[in-house]
Write a protein that holds these residues in place. Structure first.
Motif, PDB file in Angstrom:
ATOM      1  N   ASN A   1       0.843  -1.190   0.000  1.00 56.27           N
ATOM      2  CA  ASN A   1       0.000   0.000   0.000  1.00 56.27           C
ATOM      3  C   ASN A   1       0.884   1.248   0.000  1.00 56.27           C
ATOM      4  OD1 ASN A   1      -1.790   2.078   0.467  1.00 56.27           O
ATOM      5  ND2 ASN A   1      -2.946   1.002   2.051  1.00 56.27           N
ATOM      6  N   ARG A   2       1.074   1.837  -1.170  1.00 59.73           N
ATOM      7  CA  ARG A   2       1.938   3.020  -1.281  1.00 59.73           C
ATOM      8  C   ARG A   2       1.353   4.230  -0.563  1.00 59.73           C
ATOM      9  NH1 ARG A   2       5.755   1.920  -5.380  1.00 59.73           N
ATOM     10  NH2 ARG A   2       5.219   0.033  -6.504  1.00 59.73           N
ATOM     11  N   ILE A   3       0.046   4.240  -0.387  1.00 54.97           N
ATOM     12  CA  ILE A   3      -0.591   5.347   0.317  1.00 54.97           C
ATOM     13  C   ILE A   3      -0.077   5.440   1.751  1.00 54.97           C
ATOM     14  CG2 ILE A   3      -2.812   6.228   1.148  1.00 54.97           C
ATOM     15  CD1 ILE A   3      -4.117   4.912  -1.271  1.00 54.97           C
ATOM     16  N   MET A   4       0.368   4.313   2.294  1.00 55.42           N
ATOM     17  CA  MET A   4       0.804   4.262   3.690  1.00 55.42           C
ATOM     18  C   MET A   4       2.292   4.581   3.870  1.00 55.42           C
ATOM     19  SD  MET A   4      -1.839   3.630   5.515  1.00 55.42           S
ATOM     20  CE  MET A   4      -1.129   3.090   7.071  1.00 55.42           C
ATOM     21  N   LEU A   5       2.987   4.960   2.805  1.00 54.18           N
ATOM     22  CA  LEU A   5       4.412   5.271   2.937  1.00 54.18           C
ATOM     23  C   LEU A   5       4.651   6.437   3.893  1.00 54.18           C
ATOM     24  CD1 LEU A   5       5.670   4.857  -0.744  1.00 54.18           C
ATOM     25  CD2 LEU A   5       6.239   3.416   1.216  1.00 54.18           C
ATOM     26  N   SER A   6       3.742   7.408   3.904  1.00 54.83           N
ATOM     27  CA  SER A   6       3.903   8.529   4.833  1.00 54.83           C
ATOM     28  C   SER A   6       3.779   8.057   6.279  1.00 54.83           C
ATOM     29  CB  SER A   6       2.880   9.626   4.539  1.00 54.83           C
ATOM     30  OG  SER A   6       1.564   9.126   4.605  1.00 54.83           O
ATOM     31  N   SER A   7       2.953   7.040   6.514  1.00 54.92           N
ATOM     32  CA  SER A   7       2.833   6.480   7.868  1.00 54.92           C
ATOM     33  C   SER A   7       4.095   5.731   8.269  1.00 54.92           C
ATOM     34  CB  SER A   7       1.615   5.548   7.947  1.00 54.92           C
ATOM     35  OG  SER A   7       0.418   6.260   7.709  1.00 54.92           O
ATOM     36  N   VAL A   8       4.730   5.071   7.295  1.00 57.19           N
ATOM     37  CA  VAL A   8       6.012   4.426   7.564  1.00 57.19           C
ATOM     38  C   VAL A   8       7.063   5.478   7.918  1.00 57.19           C
ATOM     39  CG1 VAL A   8       7.881   3.024   6.582  1.00 57.19           C
ATOM     40  CG2 VAL A   8       5.501   2.469   6.064  1.00 57.19           C
ATOM     41  N   LEU A   9       7.086   6.555   7.149  1.00 56.81           N
ATOM     42  CA  LEU A   9       8.044   7.622   7.395  1.00 56.81           C
ATOM     43  C   LEU A   9       7.827   8.253   8.764  1.00 56.81           C
ATOM     44  CD1 LEU A   9      10.353   9.313   6.235  1.00 56.81           C
ATOM     45  CD2 LEU A   9       8.657  10.795   5.164  1.00 56.81           C
TER      46      LEU A   9
ATOM     47  N   LEU B   1       0.898  14.575  -1.527  1.00 54.74           N
ATOM     48  CA  LEU B   1       2.103  13.806  -1.240  1.00 54.74           C
ATOM     49  C   LEU B   1       3.131  14.646  -0.485  1.00 54.74           C
ATOM     50  CD1 LEU B   1       3.405  11.031  -1.654  1.00 54.74           C
ATOM     51  CD2 LEU B   1       4.434  11.915  -3.753  1.00 54.74           C
ATOM     52  N   GLY B   2       3.291  15.907  -0.883  1.00 54.74           N
ATOM     53  CA  GLY B   2       4.240  16.776  -0.201  1.00 54.74           C
ATOM     54  C   GLY B   2       3.859  17.010   1.246  1.00 54.74           C
ATOM     55  N   LEU B   3       2.575  17.230   1.508  1.00 54.35           N
ATOM     56  CA  LEU B   3       2.117  17.449   2.872  1.00 54.35           C
ATOM     57  C   LEU B   3       2.323  16.207   3.731  1.00 54.35           C
ATOM     58  CD1 LEU B   3      -1.150  19.420   2.083  1.00 54.35           C
ATOM     59  CD2 LEU B   3       0.909  20.347   3.140  1.00 54.35           C
ATOM     60  N   GLU B   4       2.062  15.045   3.154  1.00 52.99           N
ATOM     61  CA  GLU B   4       2.249  13.806   3.901  1.00 52.99           C
ATOM     62  C   GLU B   4       3.724  13.554   4.190  1.00 52.99           C
ATOM     63  OE1 GLU B   4       0.234  10.988   1.459  1.00 52.99           O
ATOM     64  OE2 GLU B   4      -1.713  11.942   1.783  1.00 52.99           O
ATOM     65  N   ALA B   5       4.596  13.856   3.229  1.00 52.89           N
ATOM     66  CA  ALA B   5       6.032  13.698   3.448  1.00 52.89           C
ATOM     67  C   ALA B   5       6.519  14.663   4.519  1.00 52.89           C
ATOM     68  CB  ALA B   5       6.790  13.928   2.142  1.00 52.89           C
ATOM     69  N   ALA B   6       6.053  15.912   4.467  1.00 49.76           N
ATOM     70  CA  ALA B   6       6.462  16.901   5.456  1.00 49.76           C
ATOM     71  C   ALA B   6       6.018  16.488   6.857  1.00 49.76           C
ATOM     72  CB  ALA B   6       5.875  18.268   5.094  1.00 49.76           C
ATOM     73  N   TYR B   7       4.809  15.981   6.960  1.00 47.00           N
ATOM     74  CA  TYR B   7       4.310  15.531   8.261  1.00 47.00           C
ATOM     75  C   TYR B   7       5.152  14.362   8.793  1.00 47.00           C
ATOM     76  CZ  TYR B   7       1.304  13.159  11.630  1.00 47.00           C
ATOM     77  OH  TYR B   7       0.819  12.532  12.757  1.00 47.00           O
ATOM     78  N   GLY B   8       5.442  13.400   7.909  1.00 48.45           N
ATOM     79  CA  GLY B   8       6.239  12.249   8.334  1.00 48.45           C
ATOM     80  C   GLY B   8       7.610  12.660   8.832  1.00 48.45           C
TER      81      GLY B   8
END
Length: 441
Positions: A53-61, A178-185
């Motif tokens: 699930n690529r959507i969950m990559l931000s959760s992994v980060l 995607l940018g917002l999720e990466a920044a949050y992670g």
């Protein structure tokens, strides 16, 4: 070397799927639920993992889960379902005249294998869109598309600061989902994050200025800094102990210089269409498909982020899931069930933020707009109506009734008689008004 398959008259037709992302995972589920024994299925994936699930990559980060937690189909799953899974493998070209694929395994790149197919599905996804900034070929600049990207970024977040950099500073380029999720992670992992976005507010395609500003303020409270209305002109670098060029910061169009030891570029996607060129398949921005996910070659289909349907390309899950159903119906049952690209609401997967957006977000001369704003509580509700039907919904901070509004929009329900009370939410509406709108309580 040829991959040998017996020429038995009674052999199953060979269905090869190139790509092992979420679209392939869903397509396999759709096929197995219909005709699990019809095809000899082979899946080719360039990564050494099963479908995840690529959507969950931000959760992994962010450390909220791990890689194992996002794997949806393990190698054992393919074996249990009699599917041949070739991981860590790429297709270098498609010989559509002879219905063969040329394969190269990343462990033995000098060895070329040939694999025959009867039916072929191209589901190779997309890659990060490029930005025009200079000096990008240095260490420390990453995309955020797969597990490998995520692990590299995590390695930075977990390493100890050196003598020159007592703090960890990261840039994220792009103020989309995607940018917002990466920044949050990154922020959750303890890194000082600055997000650079070329527009004046975040999620500018899905939000208006009021809600975009609210989103910025809420995310700023999560230790994320923002530089809006700017782009990166050039990345600056230093030389590390190994003699390598490593990122030291970025020069912006405003003249500002930001300090950073890592940068994540998340400015959108570019469809991976290049493989289709070897098969002489029609392409524009992406691989062109008809209403049944068939390319210009009758034996080859495409779906997901690499395909283009009626001038549209895709980056959200819901329409791709519909594509999988359409394709499975045609391949398994010979049933032509046309794919229709219907509107999809936008939601942000960041802890503590409630956001819902669908349809148009800006008013026009032909629309009526109903707004409820509570800036102190970060609540914003906006409904845009045209010709007595909802054409846009924007909710921030309180997304109750979002799907009810969305249902009314899709079904073109007459709503003027319920305004302006409807903007408060369907739970506040009298029963007779709910009944007239057919809103589920």
């Amino acid at each position: 070397m040829n991959i040998n398959h017996s020429a038995s008259t009674f052999r199953k037709p060979i269905l090869v799927i190139i790509g092992n992302g979420m679209a392939t995972g869903r397509l396999l589920d759709e096929i197995l639920s219909r005709t699990p024994d019809k095809f000899d299925i082979k899946v080719i994936g360039k990564e050494p993992f099963g479908s995840y699930n690529r959507i969950m990559l931000s959760s992994v980060l962010a450390g909220e889960t791990n890689v194992d937690g996002i794997i949806q189909k393990t190698p054992q799953w393919y074996e249990d379902n009699s599917i041949e899974f070739l991981s860590d493998t790429i297709v270098s070209y498609i010989d559509s005249d002879n219905k063969n694929l040329a394969l190269q395994n990343n462990q033995t790149p000098d060895v070329e294998l040939l694999m025959p197919y009867d039916k072929l599905v191209i589901a190779v996804g997309s890659r990060s869109a490029k930005i025009p900034a200079k000096n990008q070929n240095i260490e420390g600049i990453f995309n955020f598309r797969d597990i490998k990207d995520t692990e590299k970024i995590q390695a930075f977040t977990t390493q100890k600061p050196d003598a020159l950099h007592q703090e960890k500073n990261a840039l994220v380029i792009g103020g989309g989902l995607l940018g917002l999720e990466a920044a949050y992670g990154l922020a959750v992992s303890g890194v000082n994050v600055t997000l650079v976005h070329r527009n004046k507010w975040l999620l500018n395609r899905q939000l208006d200025e009021v809600s975009g500003t609210m989103l910025r303020d809420v995310m700023a409270a999560k230790n994320i800094n923002f530089v809006l209305g700017c782009e990166v002109v050039e990345f600056t670098h230093s030389i590390n102990a190994a003699g390598e060029k490593v990122i030291s910061g970025a020069l912006l169009t405003s003249g500002q210089v930001l300090n950073a030891q890592l940068c994540v570029i998340a400015t959108g996607i570019t469809p991976n269409k290049e493989l289709a060129a070897s098969a002489d398949i029609e392409m524009e921005r992406a691989i062109i498909v008809n209403d049944y996910m068939q390319t210009s070659n009758e034996h080859i289909s495409a779906l997901g982020e690499c395909c283009q349907h009626r001038n549209s390309t895709f980056g959200l899950v819901d329409p791709i899931w519909s594509q999988c159903k359409t394709l499975a119906e045609r391949l398994c049952n010979g049933h032509l069930s046309a794919f229709a690209n219907t509107p999809v609401p936008t939601k942000l997967k960041v802890s503590g933020i409630q956001l819902f957006s669908a349809g148009v977000v800006e008013s026009s001369e032909t629309t009526q707009t109903y707004v409820l704003t509570d800036k102190k509580s970060f609540i914003y509700r906006k409904i845009i109506v045209e010709n007595d039907v909802i054409v846009g919904v924007l909710l921030f901070g309180n997304v109750s009734s979002g799907m009810a509004y969305f249902d009314m929009m899709l079904n073109r329900k007459k709503v003027s008689h319920a305004m302006p009370n409807l903007v408060m939410g369907h739970e506040f509406m009298p029963a007779e008004v709910k009944d007239s709108l057919i809103i589920a309580a």
